[in-house]
Design an enzyme around this catalytic site. Structure first.
Site, mmCIF file in Angstrom:
data_model
loop_
_atom_site.group_PDB
_atom_site.id
_atom_site.type_symbol
_atom_site.label_atom_id
_atom_site.label_comp_id
_atom_site.label_asym_id
_atom_site.label_seq_id
_atom_site.Cartn_x
_atom_site.Cartn_y
_atom_site.Cartn_z
ATOM 1 N N ASP A 80 2.617 -8.325 -3.865
ATOM 2 C CA ASP A 80 2.587 -9.783 -3.796
ATOM 3 C C ASP A 80 2.472 -10.294 -2.370
ATOM 4 O O ASP A 80 2.722 -9.578 -1.402
ATOM 5 C CB ASP A 80 3.837 -10.373 -4.445
ATOM 6 C CG ASP A 80 5.114 -9.983 -3.713
ATOM 7 O OD1 ASP A 80 5.236 -8.812 -3.323
ATOM 8 O OD2 ASP A 80 5.980 -10.860 -3.507
ATOM 9 N N GLU A 141 8.113 -8.513 -4.063
ATOM 10 C CA GLU A 141 9.005 -8.167 -2.956
ATOM 11 C C GLU A 141 9.380 -9.399 -2.158
ATOM 12 O O GLU A 141 10.523 -9.528 -1.686
ATOM 13 C CB GLU A 141 8.304 -7.141 -2.045
ATOM 14 C CG GLU A 141 9.200 -6.532 -0.961
ATOM 15 C CD GLU A 141 9.187 -7.319 0.343
ATOM 16 O OE1 GLU A 141 10.028 -7.004 1.218
ATOM 17 O OE2 GLU A 141 8.366 -8.241 0.492
#
Length: 381
Positions: A80, A141
């Site tokens: 991400d 994350e």
């Protein structure tokens, strides 16, 4: 630019063109699962994404066979990006890659992903001995390490390797703090602030007194603490009866973290005693609810660990004196450390991450690849 370096750049550019802001990683998850299969990996996608509100199914794990007997070496990066990370338009310059200034670049952490993919491609083409590699691409994350927290880690045999999620290639993060999230609810006693304020107990004053007694900011070289959220009050003519605070304490040393957290709690307990008083013949005291929850554990990789030594030695071959250092922040390494993994965090060459000024310094990017490849080739256990 060499063929391999051009492949790295091309892979990176293809990755950042896939929108993957936190909680919207389905497309990149599917892309990477397919790419790992093309490289010869057995691929497993866990169900982490079903445990919180994200579009993706789960973390992607790739199992790449080795040519020598060894425990697998683990390579990890996250899928991400932060916002604004949609419709990224890269600008490739001679020494760096930038965005057009309207979005982030996404080198955090797609530079890490590109390096891992190129390591696998290079191993596949090499006629030499190397250990099995287990690849872990995690979800979300950037928003609480949700993918790592829900990783089906029992699918992995390896417990040592590298995370590629730091900025400067000259820094290898080997320590990171444990963090406690702290929430405090203070309940006082409402009263008319203009008519009879003495019949009230101000939750604001209780909290202010506690904070005035408290050690905050830099406690020592390993420990910090902060309150960053305060919510309370509705109108000016009522003694504030409720207040909410949210903060944190973090330390590289677990005993110091426990001590700091206990100190913060004790300051609120002292404030309760200080503001206890008799009102209309009755003893009234404020109430405090103090809740501390560990957000993630500490990371501590010994500087003498074989993976650390391998990275530092590989760095010297690239003309780098890599520093094994501590970080004040957290990453997937913290979560995975709690699952028994030993994963120092190598820089990939990005700068100004999480901003539209983010860049990828190509010389460092290429060196990070060579260092990662060398560390993998050297790994045996």
């Amino acid at each position: 630019m060499k063929d391999q370096e051009q492949r790295l750049v091309d892979t990176f550019l293809s990755l950042i063109k896939i929108d993957s802001e936190s909680f919207n990683e389905k497309t990149i998850q599917e892309f990477l699962a397919n790419r790992l299969k093309e490289l010869g990996c057995k691929v497993y996608v866990d169900n982490a994404g079903k445990k919180y509100n994200t579009t993706a199914k789960g973390n992607v794990m790739g199992f790449f066979p080795g040519t020598t007997k060894s425990q697998p070496v683990v390579l990890s990066a996250h899928m991400d990006t932060v916002s604004p990370g949609k419709n990224i338009k890269p600008i490739v310059k001679k020494t760096r890659i930038t965005s057009d200034g309207t979005t982030i670049l996404g080198a955090d952490d797609k530079a890490g992903i590109a390096i891992i993919l190129e390591v696998l491609r290079t191993l596949k083409d090499k006629n030499q001995l190397y250990p099995p590699v287990e690849v872990v691409f995690t979800l979300t994350e950037e928003s609480g390490m949700q993918g790592a927290k829900n990783l089906d880690y029992k699918k992995l045999k390896g417990r040592e390797g590298l995370i590629l999620d730091n900025e400067e290639v000259g820094e290898l993060l080997v320590q990171g703090p444990a963090v406690n999230t702290i929430e405090v609810w203070v309940k006082g006693l409402a009263a008319h602030a203009g008519v009879c304020p003495e019949k009230g107990i101000s939750a604001l004053e209780v909290a202010a007194y506690a904070l005035s007694q408290m050690k905050l900011g830099r406690i020592d070289k390993e420990t910090v603490a902060n309150f960053g959220v305060v919510q309370g009050g509705r109108v000016t003519n009522v003694v504030m009866d409720e207040l909410y605070l949210k903060g944190e304490a973090r330390s590289l040393n677990n005993a110091k973290l426990d001590k700091q957290t206990a100190h913060m709690k004790a300051c609120f307990e002292k404030a309760v005693k200080h503001f206890t008083k008799k009102i209309d013949g009755k003893i009234r005291k404020p109430q405090v609810k103090f809740v501390a929850v560990q957000r993630y554990p500490a990371v501590h990789v010994p500087k003498g660990h074989p993976m650390v030594k391998a990275v530092l030695a590989a760095g010297k071959k690239q003309g780098l004196d890599i520093r094994a250092v501590a970080s004040g922040g957290g990453c997937d390494a913290n979560i995975l450390s709690g699952f028994g993994f030993t994963l120092p965090n190598l820089g990939v060459g990005c700068r100004n991450c999480h901003t539209p000024a983010e860049t990828l310094e190509l010389n460092e990017f290429f060196k990070a690849f060579q260092i990662t490849l060398s560390a993998v080739l050297a790994y045996r256990k």
